[in-house]
Structures are given as structure tokens and as C-alpha cells.
Design a protein around this motif. Sequence first.
Motif, PDB file in Angstrom:
ATOM      1  N   ASP A 129      23.973  10.659 -25.990  1.00  7.47           N
ATOM      2  CA  ASP A 129      24.355  12.152 -25.852  1.00  7.47           C
ATOM      3  C   ASP A 129      23.484  13.119 -26.572  1.00  7.47           C
ATOM      4  O   ASP A 129      23.134  12.617 -27.848  1.00  7.47           O
ATOM      5  N   VAL A 130      23.065  14.107 -26.131  1.00  9.53           N
ATOM      6  CA  VAL A 130      22.185  15.043 -26.904  1.00  9.53           C
ATOM      7  C   VAL A 130      23.147  16.292 -26.844  1.00  9.53           C
ATOM      8  O   VAL A 130      23.165  17.018 -25.824  1.00  9.53           O
ATOM      9  N   PRO A 134      23.167  19.173 -21.374  1.00  9.35           N
ATOM     10  CA  PRO A 134      23.791  18.398 -20.438  1.00  9.35           C
ATOM     11  C   PRO A 134      22.977  17.557 -19.592  1.00  9.35           C
ATOM     12  O   PRO A 134      21.757  17.766 -19.407  1.00  9.35           O
ATOM     13  N   ARG A 135      23.791  16.587 -19.137  1.00  8.68           N
ATOM     14  CA  ARG A 135      23.378  15.454 -18.247  1.00  8.68           C
ATOM     15  C   ARG A 135      23.034  16.171 -16.597  1.00  8.68           C
ATOM     16  O   ARG A 135      21.956  15.689 -16.242  1.00  8.68           O
ATOM     17  N   ARG A 136      23.854  16.939 -16.360  1.00 10.84           N
ATOM     18  CA  ARG A 136      23.727  17.523 -15.116  1.00 10.84           C
ATOM     19  C   ARG A 136      23.735  18.897 -15.235  1.00 10.84           C
ATOM     20  O   ARG A 136      23.825  19.565 -16.416  1.00 10.84           O
ATOM     21  N   LYS A 137      23.869  19.830 -14.175  1.00 11.38           N
ATOM     22  CA  LYS A 137      23.886  21.340 -14.060  1.00 11.38           C
ATOM     23  C   LYS A 137      25.019  21.904 -14.240  1.00 11.38           C
ATOM     24  O   LYS A 137      25.242  23.072 -14.138  1.00 11.38           O
ATOM     25  N   ASP A 138      26.131  21.174 -14.584  1.00 10.97           N
ATOM     26  CA  ASP A 138      27.397  21.338 -14.521  1.00 10.97           C
ATOM     27  C   ASP A 138      27.556  22.525 -15.852  1.00 10.97           C
ATOM     28  O   ASP A 138      27.239  22.069 -16.828  1.00 10.97           O
ATOM     29  N   PHE A 158       9.048  22.733  -8.469  1.00 12.84           N
ATOM     30  CA  PHE A 158      10.324  22.588  -9.123  1.00 12.84           C
ATOM     31  C   PHE A 158      10.386  23.593 -10.210  1.00 12.84           C
ATOM     32  O   PHE A 158       9.346  23.897 -10.916  1.00 12.84           O
ATOM     33  N   THR A 159      11.659  23.756 -10.865  1.00 17.53           N
ATOM     34  CA  THR A 159      11.937  24.279 -11.965  1.00 17.53           C
ATOM     35  C   THR A 159      11.466  23.735 -13.056  1.00 17.53           C
ATOM     36  O   THR A 159      11.738  22.618 -13.248  1.00 17.53           O
ATOM     37  N   CYS A 160      11.172  24.665 -14.036  1.00 15.06           N
ATOM     38  CA  CYS A 160      10.738  23.910 -15.402  1.00 15.06           C
ATOM     39  C   CYS A 160      11.843  23.698 -16.410  1.00 15.06           C
ATOM     40  O   CYS A 160      11.579  23.221 -17.478  1.00 15.06           O
ATOM     41  N   TRP A 161      12.806  24.020 -16.041  1.00 13.96           N
ATOM     42  CA  TRP A 161      13.920  24.072 -16.758  1.00 13.96           C
ATOM     43  C   TRP A 161      14.703  22.403 -16.872  1.00 13.96           C
ATOM     44  O   TRP A 161      15.587  22.023 -17.735  1.00 13.96           O
ATOM     45  N   GLN A 162      14.406  21.784 -15.879  1.00  9.44           N
ATOM     46  CA  GLN A 162      15.040  20.503 -15.445  1.00  9.44           C
ATOM     47  C   GLN A 162      14.009  19.341 -16.641  1.00  9.44           C
ATOM     48  O   GLN A 162      12.559  19.280 -16.297  1.00  9.44           O
ATOM     49  N   MET A 163      14.798  18.524 -17.080  1.00  9.99           N
ATOM     50  CA  MET A 163      14.196  17.765 -18.202  1.00  9.99           C
ATOM     51  C   MET A 163      13.878  16.384 -17.721  1.00  9.99           C
ATOM     52  O   MET A 163      13.129  15.600 -18.180  1.00  9.99           O
ATOM     53  N   ALA A 164      14.693  15.941 -16.803  1.00 11.18           N
ATOM     54  CA  ALA A 164      14.638  14.646 -16.357  1.00 11.18           C
ATOM     55  C   ALA A 164      15.406  14.460 -15.016  1.00 11.18           C
ATOM     56  O   ALA A 164      15.613  15.360 -14.254  1.00 11.18           O
TER      57      ALA A 164
END
Length: 680
Positions: A129-130, A134-138, A158-164
Motif C-alpha cells: 500500500d502507498v 488508492p488502488r482504484r478510483k473509489d 487517457f487521463t494523466c491522473w491514472q498511474m497504473a
Amino acid sequence: MVDWSGGNDRGAVPKADAIWAGVARGETVEDPVYLRNRKIAEDWIGAFLEDELAAGRRVLAGFDFPFGYPTGFCAALTGQGDPLALWDWFAEQIDDAPDANNRFDLAGQINRDLVGGKGPFWANGLKRDVPGLPRRKDGYVNPFPERRLAEGQAKGAFTCWQMAGAGAVGSQVFMGLPVLSRLRRRFDAAVWPFEPLSAPIAIVEIWPSLTVGPAPSGTIKDAWQVAEIARQVAALSAETLTQILDVNAPEEGWIFGLGFERLLRGTPAPLRNDCFALPTGVHWTPVDEAMELLRSRLSPVTGQETVDTADALGRISAATSFARRANPPLPNTAVDGYGFAGGRPAGAQVLPLVQGRAAAGDAPGAVPAGQAIRVLTGAALPAGVDTVILQEDVTVRAGAIHFQGPIKAGANTRKAGEDVVAGAEILQAGRRMAAADLALLTATGVSQVRVRKRLKVGVLSTGDELVDAGQKAAPGQIFDANRPMLLAMIRQFGHVPIDLGRVGDDADALRARLDSAANKVDAIVTSGGASAGDEDHVSAVLDAAGAMALWRIAIKPGRPLALGMWQGVPVFGLPGNPVAAMVCTLIFARPALGLLAGADWEEPQGFDVPAAFDKRKKAGRREYLRARIRAGRAEVFASEGSGRISGLSWAEGLVELPEAAMQVSAGDVVRFIPFGSFGT
């Protein structure tokens, strides 16, 4: 052009989702370069830019990740509105090694500092965990716009906010901006659209998927895309480049070519609706004038694609091809014999032989002065060898060759590049490629060529009197001979024939069929209904659409030719009589379709031969007689009737008689054009 990666080292074997670089200089596109990690990539790019600057060249360098964030993020993070300050911030914060980096931890830190750990970044790609990521957009909270304006306009971005995860570009931005920050400062490069592009090196943001289609089977998509986008950008004119660069996006940045996709793909502009319009007052158009009008007003309507050279037979080249390697690449021998340096004067000559031999495919070695070596045809000449004597002129004994001079220096050898030098133009755009062209391309190292996509030509028959072969024909009906003939001719011309069937003498049905065809084909050829009678619905429907010209051409057989546009698709309305339909197709439709397909205007080759017939011809129309060659003379079919299909099968070509009145007697010279000259 660089396809970036936010992940760790990908290993020595080229893989997808790694870093790939594509280089194009003018129309020469180099093989894509595999760069396994960012350290290697930065070193390679730096060395490449140094070499280009040393050679006095300018570089447009594209990287496939966003150069900025949605409005407000830069100032919130750095306290400045300058997006290049954001680059420097990332360069200071990112720790990057081939096997590990801190991108996810930094994203979590930004989230905690800006919005209490609930955004804007999301998707943790680590097993641990970091905090703040969050792992998802929840529970996602984003005080900034979800996308830049560019992403809103670029469908599928795609959006630049998604890291993985699939489609994530967030990690690429984190790991790419520090590299660009260092390259920018090292080379004093200009960054578009934030700065004027006045420096020798310009850095732009690209998105290959904007204009590059699916990769050919068996290739790595990322490698294919960087080479292809490099080719597309290098092919742009200065005027087009200036137009694309005229963008105002001072904070968020912009995707190079967004809004100009057609220009990057090389997709031609559509034809004008008035391209077939005749000058006012023209009633009868001479054949040469009609062909010149078509030649001057038509242009390619097909897009482009890259194919393997081995698959390019019959395709139309879309760009000039240049030799990537000389032919021959090295000096070599033209015969089996013995090689040595320099010529020899008259008289007895003796040269000691070195061990071994030089055969085709061997790497060239070296031969000491005053000695000789056994060479076989096609072998690269070893260093110290520039002359070869035929084996038949030599006696070998006691480890030496004995022969009688004189022999000239350079005898029986081929110089490197004596056929083609590296970089030479070998194939022009617009050429329909023959088997010999494929040999030339392959011999000079060109493994892929840029070609026009095949022209799709729809063929439609009209008339209540027609039925298809195999159906029952009522009294007064005939079998549709034109459609199979025209479909076959289209295929022989190198295009893709599309059977549009037949419609009766019904304007509504014809309009519906044309509507359906417009989405499937690049051009339409119809037969029948092309004149101005009560049941000539092709000309009537085209005329009602406001884009039709009825060309009354001074030709026999033939005369009426309805030319028009239907929903942007050119339509060639041919006469209904089979002989006239075939002649008009050969004389007018064939070269016109060739232009639409991207080929040069193709003139048929004719031959002057003695006539084996007598004919008195009236003035006014150019005539084409069905003919064949027997005993070196041109025979013509007994009847000139436009419905005599048997004459087309009997003939081997056409005799062309000019517009002037003339008397042809047996033995007079006439022009014979074999069907083979038309490509049929």
C-alpha cells in the motif's frame, strides 16, 4: 519519435511496452531502436542529438506522453503557472533506477499534500500500500479537470491522473518529464507549445495512435508506431508544419497533429463537386481535350499504408523510395578467376597465391601486395584486390598463377555502387510497381514501401431490360454482359472491384443504391442511362444532385459520358452498349481511375502498322475500331456496331483513327493499340 515507458528495465530481448525510438530523415525511415530502460534511452537520445547538431541538422523530437496537466495543477504544485517549472520539479523529486523508482510514492505524497490523500492521482501498481494513493478510483476527489482540452478532443486518449493499469499514462509523465527537463537544459531545446521553436532542437508531444493504424502482423506495435509517426512527420511540408504548430495551449500543452490528422496520415483532400464541370458553351468535346480535363482536375482519393516490399507487386507507390544501401554494396568480381592489385603489362606474369579463397557471401579479407587470391563470381574483393583475371587465362602451379599480360587495372570487377549508390532515388511516387521494381528495392535494402491503398471501384448496371446470366430472360430482356466485363477490367487495372448489382429504370432505387455504395467505394462506374433520354436515370439523378456534367465526346463508339459526384464519390456513367462501354472505359475511365488511385496518368502505347482493310472515315469524331494483328497487318472486325460483343472477344486491340476525314487503304499506316497497353 519516442514511445516512452514508465516501467522498469525490460531486458535485452525487444519487447512491447518498452521504449522505442524511430528516426526519419527526409523520406528515409530507419529501423526502430529498442531501448530497454530510461537510463539507456536518455544516453542514446543525448548522443543522437549531439550527432545531429554536429552535422548541422535540426531535430523535431516527439515523446508520447503529456507535457502538462489540466489547468490549475501546475500552480497548485509549484506555485508557478509555467509548465516547464513543473518539469524541473519532477526532475528534482523523481528517483529512477533501471529496476526501481519512486513514482507511486511521489503520487501518494502529492495527493496527501493537495487533497488529503483522496486524489487527483489513483491506481497503485505496487504490491504494498502507498499512503494517499488508492488502488482504484473509489473515494476519488479531484479538484482539477479530469482531462486536458487535448484529451477531450482526441478520441480514445487517457487521463494523466491514472498511474497504473491498462491505458495509464500517469506513470509515463512522472518518469518522462525529468528526462525531458535534463535534455532541454543540456541542449537548450525549445518546447512546443510553451516556447517559440527557434532552437535547432524542438521537443513536441505526440500520440502515435492519433494517426497510425494497426501494426502489420508479426511486428511490435510500439516499434511500428514510432517509425510510422516519424515517417508521417518527416513527410510534412514546411507550410503544413507551420499550420500544425499554430496552437495556443500555454499551460496544458497539446498533442502534435491534433486536428490535422488527415494531413499527417497523407489522406488526400476530397474532390470538388465541380471537378467535372465543362466550360460554358462546350457541346462536343474532343477526345484529347476531355482527357486533359480529367488529368488536370482529378487527384488521388486513396489513403496510404506501408507494406512489405515482397507484397508490393502492382501497388502504386505513395512516396519516393531511396536506396538504403549501395548496389553492389562492395566492390566484387564479375567472373571466376584470380584477384590481385593493379594491372599488368604485356609479357609473362607470375604471382604467388595466398591461402584460401574469396566466394560470394564471404567477408572480405586482405591480400598482400604482389600476391593473388582465388575469387569466385560475386565475391566481395578483399583489400588489396582491384583486378581479376579469368581462370581460363591462368595456369596454376607451384602455389602461383602464371599468365600472359597485358591486363588492365580494374578488369572483370564491379565497383561499389556502380548500379545504385546509397541514398539515390530509385522509385518515384505514382509508379505502379512491377516485379523488377521489387528486385531493385530489395537489392538496395528497402524492405518496406509506402503505397496507396487500393482503389475500391463499384460497378453498377442500370436498365429494366437486364437480367443476370442464369436467370430467366423474358421477351425483350437481355443478359447483363457489361457488369462482369467491367468488374474484370477493374481487377486487371489493379483496383478492387465491388459488385453493386443492377437496378431497373427507377430513380428512387438508383439513388438508394448510390447512397449505399458511397460508404463502401472510392469511385463508381455505371453502364446505361448516361444520355439525356426519358429513361436515362443515371444522368438525371446526378444532375438533380447538382454535381453532374454530361460530356458529349467526339468519339465513336461512345459519345455520352455522364460524370458526376455522389456524396463526394466520383461517378463515371458509361454508355450501355457493350462495345462503347468497353472503349470508354479503356480511353477515359482507366487513366482517370489511375489518378484517383494515386498513379501517374497512364498513356497506352500504340504502334504504327500497315492496315489490312479499307475504310472511308468522315470528319468530326475520333474512331476506335476493334482490331487484331495478322501477318504484321491490322485487321478490323467486319461490323462497327456497338452491340457486337463478339467483336470485342475477336479483337486483340484497337485501331485509332484521328478526328479528320480520311481514306484508309490496305497498306496505309494506322495506329494500333494492343489491349495489353491498357493493362487488360
